[in-house]
Design an enzyme around this catalytic site. Structure first.
Site, mmCIF file in Angstrom:
data_model
loop_
_atom_site.group_PDB
_atom_site.id
_atom_site.type_symbol
_atom_site.label_atom_id
_atom_site.label_comp_id
_atom_site.label_asym_id
_atom_site.label_seq_id
_atom_site.Cartn_x
_atom_site.Cartn_y
_atom_site.Cartn_z
ATOM 1 N N LEU A 7 -1.303 -16.597 9.752
ATOM 2 C CA LEU A 7 -1.077 -15.187 10.066
ATOM 3 C C LEU A 7 -2.022 -14.367 9.200
ATOM 4 O O LEU A 7 -2.069 -14.552 7.976
ATOM 5 C CB LEU A 7 0.373 -14.803 9.801
ATOM 6 C CG LEU A 7 0.768 -13.358 10.162
ATOM 7 C CD1 LEU A 7 2.205 -13.308 10.677
ATOM 8 C CD2 LEU A 7 0.618 -12.408 8.976
ATOM 9 N N ILE A 8 -2.761 -13.473 9.829
ATOM 10 C CA ILE A 8 -3.743 -12.649 9.122
ATOM 11 C C ILE A 8 -3.419 -11.182 9.392
ATOM 12 O O ILE A 8 -3.247 -10.785 10.544
ATOM 13 C CB ILE A 8 -5.174 -12.957 9.594
ATOM 14 C CG1 ILE A 8 -5.466 -14.458 9.481
ATOM 15 C CG2 ILE A 8 -6.193 -12.154 8.795
ATOM 16 C CD1 ILE A 8 -6.782 -14.881 10.099
ATOM 17 N N SER A 13 -10.601 -4.779 12.326
ATOM 18 C CA SER A 13 -12.006 -4.583 11.965
ATOM 19 C C SER A 13 -12.306 -5.333 10.672
ATOM 20 O O SER A 13 -11.410 -5.906 10.042
ATOM 21 C CB SER A 13 -12.323 -3.088 11.784
ATOM 22 O OG SER A 13 -11.575 -2.541 10.699
ATOM 23 N N GLY A 14 -13.576 -5.325 10.286
ATOM 24 C CA GLY A 14 -13.982 -5.786 8.974
ATOM 25 C C GLY A 14 -13.651 -7.234 8.659
ATOM 26 O O GLY A 14 -13.780 -8.132 9.491
ATOM 27 N N GLY A 16 -10.823 -8.710 8.096
ATOM 28 C CA GLY A 16 -9.713 -9.274 8.851
ATOM 29 C C GLY A 16 -10.135 -9.773 10.210
ATOM 30 O O GLY A 16 -9.758 -10.874 10.629
ATOM 31 N N TYR A 147 -6.196 3.309 -5.989
ATOM 32 C CA TYR A 147 -6.592 2.067 -5.313
ATOM 33 C C TYR A 147 -6.669 0.919 -6.307
ATOM 34 O O TYR A 147 -6.140 -0.180 -6.058
ATOM 35 C CB TYR A 147 -7.935 2.276 -4.616
ATOM 36 C CG TYR A 147 -8.468 1.050 -3.924
ATOM 37 C CD1 TYR A 147 -7.925 0.613 -2.719
ATOM 38 C CD2 TYR A 147 -9.510 0.310 -4.478
ATOM 39 C CE1 TYR A 147 -8.413 -0.527 -2.082
ATOM 40 C CE2 TYR A 147 -9.995 -0.821 -3.855
ATOM 41 C CZ TYR A 147 -9.444 -1.235 -2.661
ATOM 42 O OH TYR A 147 -9.926 -2.361 -2.036
#
Length: 273
Positions: A7-8, A13-14, A16, A147
């Site tokens: 599972l991701i 995008s990117g 992932g 972040y």
């Protein structure tokens, strides 16, 4: 490998998206998740281009109910890749504590929601947890306070969880990219007049943005990071820490001498023997 499920998160995008396609090409059954499945077009097109399929499911990592709904009917899971996240640029004086809390919800608590939900399945399969963090989880960076705080928290949590999970047969790893050429930066949400609103911090922010543009001019590709994630998924003895580029290793080197995490893991695992 065809019977193994991964599972991701954050696959629209990117990194992932690239990881979902690369894992499928390597024989994994990929459960590719994203908050809004209406944005699955790029992923599905990329998968079709190389002749693989992925199982696209809706998943908001900040919502435990959404996590449980996504996992419904999934009887076996061999790995999870925590990739979903969101960038944020700002400084404390000029944003609210709620702004900081929102960054933590996506980048830290979102990882926790997913990992907690999948651990019973991973214990059953002797699987693995792979979490995409950042060099920002090792080096605090100007105007990335919230972040980096979230990524530091993820790093500390996973480093602490790893020896405990290992006693139940589950491996835990973190993947630390530097600059990656993806939509991540464009999704940070910088306003056009950000410098005008920066007040006394405007000169410093201008210098920071100039430096960042230079760093991303020679950024690593998402596909390169994805290849290393997939290699980690298949590794017989996965490292705790994977720095994905020479630039990333050079950036954190002065602070982080234990580059693959083995010294810390050896020490803390011994506490549980």
């Amino acid at each position: 490998m065809s019977s193994k499920n991964v599972l991701i998160t954050g696959t629209s995008s990117g990194i992932g998206l690239a990881t979902a396609v690369a894992a499928a090409r390597s024989g994994w059954h990929v459960v590719a998740t994203m908050r809004d499945t209406a944005k699955a077009g790029a992923l599905l097109a990329a998968a079709e281009e190389v002749g693989v399929t992925v199982d696209v499911r809706a998943l908001d990592v900040t919502d435990p109910a959404s996590v449980e709904a996504c996992l419904a009917g999934l009887d076996r899971l061999d790995a999870v890749v925590n990739n979903a996240g969101a960038g944020h640029v700002g400084t404390l004086e000029q944003e609210s504590v709620d702004d900081v809390r929102a960054v933590m919800e996506v980048n830290f608590f979102g990882v926790l929601h997913v990992t907690k939900a999948v651990l019973p399945l991973l214990r059953a399969s002797a699987g693995r947890v792979v979490t995409v963090t950042s060099v920002g989880g090792v080096i605090g960076q100007p105007f990335n306070e919230a972040y980096c705080a979230a990524k530091f928290a993820v790093e500390g949590f996973m480093e602490s969880l790893a020896p405990v999970a290992a006693t139940a047969g589950v491996s835990v790893s973190v993947v630390e990219p530097g600059a990656v050429a993806s939509e991540f930066v464009s999704n940070v949400g910088l306003a056009d007049n950000v410098l005008e609103q920066a007040g006394p911090y405007a000169p410093a922010l201008s210098a920071y943005l100039d430096r960042t543009r230079g760093a991303f001019a020679d950024a690593q590709t998402p596909q390169d990071v994805a290849a290393q994630v997939v290699e980690l998924l298949a590794a017989e003895r996965p490292a705790f820490r994977v720095l994905t580029s020479d630039a990333a290793r050079a950036f954190v080197g002065p602070k982080l001498k234990d580059l693959d995490g083995s010294a810390v893991q050896d020490a803390t695992s011994a506490w549980l023997a």
